[in-house]
Design a protein around this motif. Structure first.
Motif, PDB file in Angstrom:
ATOM      1  N   CYS A 112      39.831 -19.725  13.213  1.00 22.36           N
ATOM      2  CA  CYS A 112      38.855 -20.780  13.417  1.00 22.36           C
ATOM      3  C   CYS A 112      37.834 -20.798  12.276  1.00 22.36           C
ATOM      4  O   CYS A 112      37.272 -19.760  11.938  1.00 22.36           O
ATOM      5  CB  CYS A 112      38.142 -20.553  14.749  1.00 22.36           C
ATOM      6  N   TYR A 161      34.982 -22.087  12.356  1.00 23.07           N
ATOM      7  CA  TYR A 161      33.618 -22.051  12.907  1.00 23.07           C
ATOM      8  C   TYR A 161      33.241 -20.635  13.338  1.00 23.07           C
ATOM      9  O   TYR A 161      32.254 -20.082  12.873  1.00 23.07           O
ATOM     10  CB  TYR A 161      33.496 -22.982  14.116  1.00 23.07           C
ATOM     11  N   CYS A 162      34.049 -20.061  14.246  1.00 24.09           N
ATOM     12  CA  CYS A 162      33.659 -18.771  14.831  1.00 24.09           C
ATOM     13  C   CYS A 162      34.458 -17.604  14.259  1.00 24.09           C
ATOM     14  O   CYS A 162      34.124 -16.451  14.524  1.00 24.09           O
ATOM     15  CB  CYS A 162      33.790 -18.823  16.350  1.00 24.09           C
ATOM     16  N   CYS A 185      39.079 -25.407  19.151  1.00 25.95           N
ATOM     17  CA  CYS A 185      39.212 -23.953  19.140  1.00 25.95           C
ATOM     18  C   CYS A 185      39.253 -23.450  20.578  1.00 25.95           C
ATOM     19  O   CYS A 185      38.467 -23.894  21.426  1.00 25.95           O
ATOM     20  CB  CYS A 185      38.022 -23.340  18.400  1.00 25.95           C
ATOM     21  N   ILE A 230      38.331 -20.630  21.509  1.00 28.53           N
ATOM     22  CA  ILE A 230      37.225 -19.705  21.731  1.00 28.53           C
ATOM     23  C   ILE A 230      35.887 -20.448  21.821  1.00 28.53           C
ATOM     24  O   ILE A 230      35.143 -20.312  22.777  1.00 28.53           O
ATOM     25  CB  ILE A 230      37.161 -18.642  20.614  1.00 28.53           C
ATOM     26  N   CYS A 231      35.578 -21.261  20.781  1.00 34.28           N
ATOM     27  CA  CYS A 231      34.262 -21.896  20.722  1.00 34.28           C
ATOM     28  C   CYS A 231      34.311 -23.406  20.998  1.00 34.28           C
ATOM     29  O   CYS A 231      33.267 -24.055  21.030  1.00 34.28           O
ATOM     30  CB  CYS A 231      33.604 -21.619  19.368  1.00 34.28           C
TER      31      CYS A 231
END
Ligand SMILES: [Zn+2]
Length: 61
Positions: A8, A10-11, A32, A34-35
């Motif tokens: 990802c 982003y995270c 994503c 996760i985020c």
């Protein structure tokens, strides 16, 4: 469909994404796991027009 481990943008989490190569040569977004931010997937083709690799980036607007 093909499974690819992507990271990802982003995270930074790595997860397995299902890639639909019928969109090859184009791009699409997938959240994503996760985020939940929208990741831009670009499906790159090799010289013969077959599946090559996947790149991921932050979605631009
Ligand atoms: Zn993320």
């Amino acid at each position: 469909m093909d499974e690819q481990t992507i990271q990802c943008p982003y995270c930074g989490a790595s997860f397995t994404a299902l890639i639909d190569w019928s969109d090859a040569g184009g791009s699409y977004t997938q959240d994503c796991e996760i985020c939940c931010q929208p990741i831009l997937f670009r499906l790159e083709l090799d010289a013969l027009g077959g599946p090559s690799h996947v790149t991921v980036d932050r979605e631009q607007d």
